[in-house]
Each structure stands twice: as structure tokens, then as C-alpha cells.
Scaffold this motif. Structure first.
Motif, PDB file in Angstrom:
ATOM      1  N   ALA A   1      -7.126  37.118  15.833  1.00  0.00           N
ATOM      2  CA  ALA A   1      -8.148  37.659  16.387  1.00  0.00           C
ATOM      3  C   ALA A   1      -9.443  37.542  15.552  1.00  0.00           C
ATOM      4  CB  ALA A   1      -7.769  39.209  16.856  1.00  0.00           C
ATOM      5  N   SER A   2     -10.651  37.362  16.171  1.00  0.00           N
ATOM      6  CA  SER A   2     -11.779  37.551  15.028  1.00  0.00           C
ATOM      7  C   SER A   2     -12.483  38.870  15.548  1.00  0.00           C
ATOM      8  CB  SER A   2     -12.278  36.225  15.072  1.00  0.00           C
ATOM      9  OG  SER A   2     -13.658  36.403  14.534  1.00  0.00           O
ATOM     10  N   PRO A   3     -12.822  40.087  14.834  1.00  0.00           N
ATOM     11  CA  PRO A   3     -13.412  41.035  15.212  1.00  0.00           C
ATOM     12  C   PRO A   3     -14.974  40.627  15.047  1.00  0.00           C
ATOM     13  CG  PRO A   3     -11.642  41.787  13.956  1.00  0.00           C
ATOM     14  CD  PRO A   3     -11.476  40.307  13.776  1.00  0.00           C
ATOM     15  N   VAL A   4     -15.350  39.898  14.226  1.00  0.00           N
ATOM     16  CA  VAL A   4     -16.739  39.495  13.845  1.00  0.00           C
ATOM     17  C   VAL A   4     -17.172  38.714  15.108  1.00  0.00           C
ATOM     18  CG1 VAL A   4     -18.056  38.171  12.475  1.00  0.00           C
ATOM     19  CG2 VAL A   4     -16.503  39.444  11.335  1.00  0.00           C
ATOM     20  N   ARG A   5     -16.355  37.995  15.663  1.00  0.00           N
ATOM     21  CA  ARG A   5     -17.049  37.127  16.718  1.00  0.00           C
ATOM     22  C   ARG A   5     -16.267  37.643  18.095  1.00  0.00           C
ATOM     23  NH1 ARG A   5     -14.085  32.036  16.562  1.00  0.00           N
ATOM     24  NH2 ARG A   5     -15.568  31.538  18.304  1.00  0.00           N
ATOM     25  N   SER A   6     -15.644  38.935  18.125  1.00  0.00           N
ATOM     26  CA  SER A   6     -15.302  39.433  19.332  1.00  0.00           C
ATOM     27  C   SER A   6     -14.079  38.485  20.021  1.00  0.00           C
ATOM     28  CB  SER A   6     -16.174  40.068  20.145  1.00  0.00           C
ATOM     29  OG  SER A   6     -17.089  41.018  19.545  1.00  0.00           O
ATOM     30  N   ALA A   7     -13.387  37.615  19.244  1.00  0.00           N
ATOM     31  CA  ALA A   7     -12.299  36.635  19.822  1.00  0.00           C
ATOM     32  C   ALA A   7     -11.245  37.157  19.832  1.00  0.00           C
ATOM     33  CB  ALA A   7     -12.680  35.395  19.102  1.00  0.00           C
ATOM     34  N   PRO A   8     -10.473  37.017  20.861  1.00  0.00           N
ATOM     35  CA  PRO A   8      -9.143  37.570  20.623  1.00  0.00           C
ATOM     36  C   PRO A   8      -8.114  36.480  20.074  1.00  0.00           C
ATOM     37  CG  PRO A   8      -9.639  36.851  22.994  1.00  0.00           C
ATOM     38  CD  PRO A   8     -10.861  36.863  22.213  1.00  0.00           C
TER      39      PRO A   8
ATOM     40  N   ARG B   1      -8.004  34.093   9.309  1.00  0.00           N
ATOM     41  CA  ARG B   1      -8.950  34.802  10.067  1.00  0.00           C
ATOM     42  C   ARG B   1     -10.183  33.984  10.403  1.00  0.00           C
ATOM     43  NH1 ARG B   1      -9.355  40.969  11.112  1.00  0.00           N
ATOM     44  NH2 ARG B   1      -7.051  40.769  11.472  1.00  0.00           N
TER      45      ARG B   1
END
Length: 166
Positions: free
Chosen positions: A88-95, A165
Motif C-alpha cells: 500500500a502507498s499512503p502517499v498515493r492513497s493506493a491499496p 513502498r
């Protein structure tokens, strides 16, 4: 039942789990080992034919459906060539995601040129490229395509590649 933890009902339990995006794509080659890529109108870079898994299908079925929808080709989607895991990438809001590439075989260039009808609502173009032009797919996409091609040539085994990540 005293002393046992209370179990969540299935809907609540499954809703508590992290989301995972899954996709299926193909390597579709011509007689000179060039492979098909497509230029979506919603990305800056090119992609392998494929897309996101819909409810009720697996990644191979997804790849076959997407090739039909995007290019108008009814291909047999064969063996697994590559699997990529992305956290997941919190920066991109990607799961997190798991992405599969399958072999879609060889179709002569003349037949591809005669039969491919790009999905106008999603694609600007398609092309047949040699492996040395794989960077058109983005750095990540090129690495995936090169690994899949190496498996097809017998130079590598299918394996899961985990990425750091994003």
C-alpha cells in the motif's frame, strides 16, 4: 462459550481486512517476438493489454476479457509469466496490489493489424514493440514485461517479485 473471544460476523470481519487491487495482463507477441502495448487515454505511459479483476473472475479471466474489450481480440490466455506484489502507498492513497502477467501466444503481425480495434473510450493507440523499447511502459511496467519475456525464452522461472513502498 464463556472465556472464548466473540467472533465477528463474516461481513464485519471481511470489512476489517485491508483492500487488495488485483490485475491481469498479457504478453501477446507477433512472429518476430515484438509484443503488443496500448496507449490509454488516462495515463501518460503505455501499458500491456489487461486491467483490473472484476467480481466473479480470476486474473486470467480478467486478462482475456480486457484483451477482448480493449483490442477486440479473442485470445487464449495461457500460462502465468510473472507476479508482482506492491505494498500500500499512503502517499498515493493506493491499496496494496497483486498483478499477474500471462502468455497470450503469438499472432502474426498482419493478422494483428487487420483485427485489432482499439476501444475508443479508453485507448488512443496500440503498437508492436521490441523488448528494447519496453521503457514506454514506465520503469515498473518495463521491468515486468522483461521478466515475463525472459520466462517465455526459458531464461527465468516464474516468481513473485515484491516491490518496496511506492
Amino acid at each position: 462459550m464463556d472465556g472464548m473471544p466473540r467472533l465477528l460476523p463474516d461481513p464485519a470481519y471481511f470489512a476489517s481486512l485491508p483492500k487488495v487491487i488485483t490485475s491481469g495482463a498479457v504478453i501477446l507477441r507477433d512472429e518476430d517476438d515484438r509484443f503488443v502495448i496500448e496507449k490509454p487515454n488516462y495515463r501518460l505511459h503505455w501499458l500491456l493489454p489487461g486491467g483490473g479483476v472484476d467480481p466473479g473472475e480470476d486474473a486470467r479471466q480478467c486478462a482475456q476479457r480486457e484483451v477482448m474489450e480493449e483490442l477486440g481480440l479473442d485470445v487464449e490466455v495461457g500460462r502465468l509469466l510473472a507476479v508482482d506484489w506492491l505494498p500500500a502507498s499512503p502517499v498515493r492513497s493506493a491499496p496494496m496490489g497483486v498483478h499477474f502477467i500471462f502468455d497470450a501466444g503469438v499472432i502474426p503481425r498482419a493478422q494483428l493489424e487487420a483485427e485489432i480495434v482499439p476501444q475508443a473510450s479508453e485507448l488512443d493507440d496500440w503498437a508492436l514493440i521490441e523488448e528494447d523499447r519496453a521503457e514506454l511502459l514506465s520503469t515498473w511496467g518495463a521491468a515486468r514485461a522483461r521478466r515475463a519475456l525472459a520466462v517465455l525464452r526459458g531464461e527465468a522461472e516464474v516468481d513473485l517479485v515484491s516491490h518496496s513502498r511506492r
